[in-house]
Design a protein around this motif. Sequence first.
Motif, PDB file in Angstrom:
ATOM      1  N   ALA A 196       0.821  -1.215   0.000  1.00  0.00           N
ATOM      2  CA  ALA A 196       0.000   0.000   0.000  1.00  0.00           C
ATOM      3  C   ALA A 196       0.853   1.262   0.000  1.00  0.00           C
ATOM      4  N   ASN A 197       2.113   1.162   0.476  1.00  0.00           N
ATOM      5  CA  ASN A 197       2.962   2.350   0.544  1.00  0.00           C
ATOM      6  C   ASN A 197       3.711   2.596  -0.771  1.00  0.00           C
ATOM      7  N   THR A 198       3.273   1.935  -1.850  1.00  0.00           N
ATOM      8  CA  THR A 198       3.791   2.225  -3.194  1.00  0.00           C
ATOM      9  C   THR A 198       2.608   2.636  -4.065  1.00  0.00           C
ATOM     10  N   ASP A 199       2.918   3.301  -5.147  1.00  0.00           N
ATOM     11  CA  ASP A 199       1.857   3.755  -6.044  1.00  0.00           C
ATOM     12  C   ASP A 199       1.268   2.553  -6.779  1.00  0.00           C
ATOM     13  N   MET A 200      -0.038   2.434  -6.748  1.00  0.00           N
ATOM     14  CA  MET A 200      -0.714   1.295  -7.401  1.00  0.00           C
ATOM     15  C   MET A 200      -0.433   1.279  -8.909  1.00  0.00           C
ATOM     16  N   ALA A 201      -0.258   2.455  -9.492  1.00  0.00           N
ATOM     17  CA  ALA A 201      -0.029   2.527 -10.945  1.00  0.00           C
ATOM     18  C   ALA A 201       1.314   1.946 -11.336  1.00  0.00           C
ATOM     19  N   THR A 202       2.223   1.792 -10.374  1.00  0.00           N
ATOM     20  CA  THR A 202       3.548   1.223 -10.680  1.00  0.00           C
ATOM     21  C   THR A 202       3.632  -0.251 -10.287  1.00  0.00           C
ATOM     22  N   SER A 203       2.498  -0.860 -10.011  1.00  0.00           N
ATOM     23  CA  SER A 203       2.482  -2.249  -9.532  1.00  0.00           C
ATOM     24  C   SER A 203       2.979  -3.215 -10.618  1.00  0.00           C
ATOM     25  N   GLU A 204       4.110  -3.849 -10.348  1.00  0.00           N
ATOM     26  CA  GLU A 204       4.661  -4.857 -11.275  1.00  0.00           C
ATOM     27  C   GLU A 204       3.752  -6.083 -11.325  1.00  0.00           C
ATOM     28  N   ALA A 205       3.142  -6.426 -10.194  1.00  0.00           N
ATOM     29  CA  ALA A 205       2.292  -7.616 -10.131  1.00  0.00           C
ATOM     30  C   ALA A 205       1.099  -7.477 -11.074  1.00  0.00           C
ATOM     31  N   LEU A 206       0.425  -6.310 -11.021  1.00  0.00           N
ATOM     32  CA  LEU A 206      -0.727  -6.105 -11.907  1.00  0.00           C
ATOM     33  C   LEU A 206      -0.296  -6.040 -13.373  1.00  0.00           C
TER      34      LEU A 206
END
Length: 707
Positions: A196-206
Amino acid sequence: MEALIPVINKLQDVFNTVGADIIQLPQIVVVGTQSSGKSSVLESLVGRDILPRGTGIVTRRPLILQLVHIEPEDRRKTSEENESKKNGRLYRGIDGEEWGKFLHTKNKIYTDFEEIRQEIEAETERMSGNNKGICDEPIHLKIFSPHVVNLTLVDLPGITKVPVGDQPKDIEIQIRELIFKYISNPNSIILAVTAANTDMATSEALKVAREVDTDGRRTLAVVTKLDLMDAGTDAMDVLMGRVIPVKLGIIGVVNRSQLDINQKKSVVDAIRDEYAFLQKKYPSLANRNGTKYLARTLNRLLMHHIRDCLPELKTRINVLAAQYQSLLNSYGEPVDDKSATLLQLITKFAAEYCRTIEGTAKYIETAELCGGARICYIFHETFGRTLESVDPLGGLTTIDVLTAIRNATGPRPALFVPEVSFELLVKRQVKRLEEPSLRCVELVHEEMQRIIQHCSNYSTQELLRFPKLHDAIVEVVTSLLRKRLPVTNEMVHNLVAIELAYINTKHPDFADACGLMNNNIEEQRRNRMRDLPAAVPRDKAAAGGSQGGSVSEQTDGGTGNWRGMLKRGEDGAPGDRAVAQPPYPSSPQKGHAVNLLDVPVPVSRKLSAREQRDCEVIERLIKSYFLIVRKNIQDSVPKAVMHFLVNHVKDCLQSELVGQLYKTALLNDLLTESEDMAQRRTEAADMLKALQKASQVIAEIRETHMW
């Protein structure tokens, strides 16, 4: 429907025994960046500390984790274990509420979860080494507990970008390939873990999940570390799906910190604290987030996913079972009675060879002609067309014919066309039929060699089990064909020699052709008589014509022979054939010797009417007789080849094979299987057994269980 997940676990166990990934089973694959909290989420689902923890890359091998829910009163009895027996009694573990089992340690039971964690670390280092490298060989762990829901999860190494320590330079590519190997399975659910403390738009998993699941139908997002967000921020928009919508939903959880782990904080306490945190920070979303809600959601998703995949899975297992049954049949059973097996294989090969020639083989080639059909094509298309393309007068010029006629007359000028010249020339032409006839034999011999390979590849696959027997059979058949080749060639050579031995001018077809030709010549003579000038009396013309032009041409100034030429040279009288030739030398003076060899012989000249007529007669006779002989050869050569080569090999093949190979001393050597055949048979038998067991497991599910 709760029964579906244990069914998949059973199937996974069945296929783990043969170590194959041929069936893509439904499972939940956990994907995320390094240290995003993947292992913590899994531990929260299990309710125990079972996974190695620390900083950097800790998970270095895929961990396939099967959670099996049992009732507290079962005391370690599952339906699966009740079926297995040990020392003649039901197998029961030692007392304990929860326990685990590894596939690689067989039936060893682990009740101490610290031991499970140590075993995972030891097994990881055994395969991956201790240099932070990864390995794609999975570890299989099964946890039995009354505190878990039925789930099958796969924990994978975290996505990383920069190699650290002794990691290989391509560690990022290795990890991506490993992740794609699992999430590419269309029957898997992707659990994309993001902090949660990272930007969701930069999610490598997604990002990785979307590459294989473009429409998002099998991706569930989990947001970890909700308690570590910057002061003044919250994850409300993320959890509501306003930032990046995910079809299956977004669930937030709170994991234990490293300090909590160091202080031995239990998972139960952590879940209680997580619930309190959610009620305080996200009261409106508390009932749709948290570890317990995540477990129930995963359980529900997996059950529905299994229900959707089951019909296709059942079909796939049945198809594979049929394929492996066929493969096992082709490998054959281990040989018990070697003598009977050898005789059976020899007989089967010989019968199949003969059937291929006759066109009654079990496996009929569709890509090209083979066997008897190819031999027929050689006889009637290849050989027939080659003979028809042979020109009856090929290689024979008018000068050759004229020279042969003159050579046949000797020193005396001939009144009639000599028969010797016809025989000489027609034999020369008939001799040209021998080469295509021998080539026909060669082509049939080559095709019979090809039939050996055809029978080995398509018809008698048992031979491939015994390479030495296969080589021996090929050698025997090749030797038999090689022995028959000179005999057949000799017969074909004799067929041509027979035609050359006696030129039968009384042949009915030849006699008819001669009669027709004589009529044509008589017709031409009458036409010439009609065309004579009126000043020439008819009786003289008739008298001259009845001589066939021979006497008058020999005495009228030399219109058709060498004597006429010499006479013309003496008299200085010009002749028709001297046109375009250099003038002959003038008559020698009296008292000087004449050297006849100095008289130039014309190289090319115009033929006289008689010479043209003689050449035409010979050429027509040659053509007529050649066509008769060609017809005979075209008919007799295929018959000779069939009798001396094809039919003889068919009749003698089995007796030759039995005589050469069916010997006690050769039995063991010939029936030695290829090195890998026994291993392949064992593998195929194990896989078939696993598929049949899997089919039984799926068959036990009634339709009512699926709804």
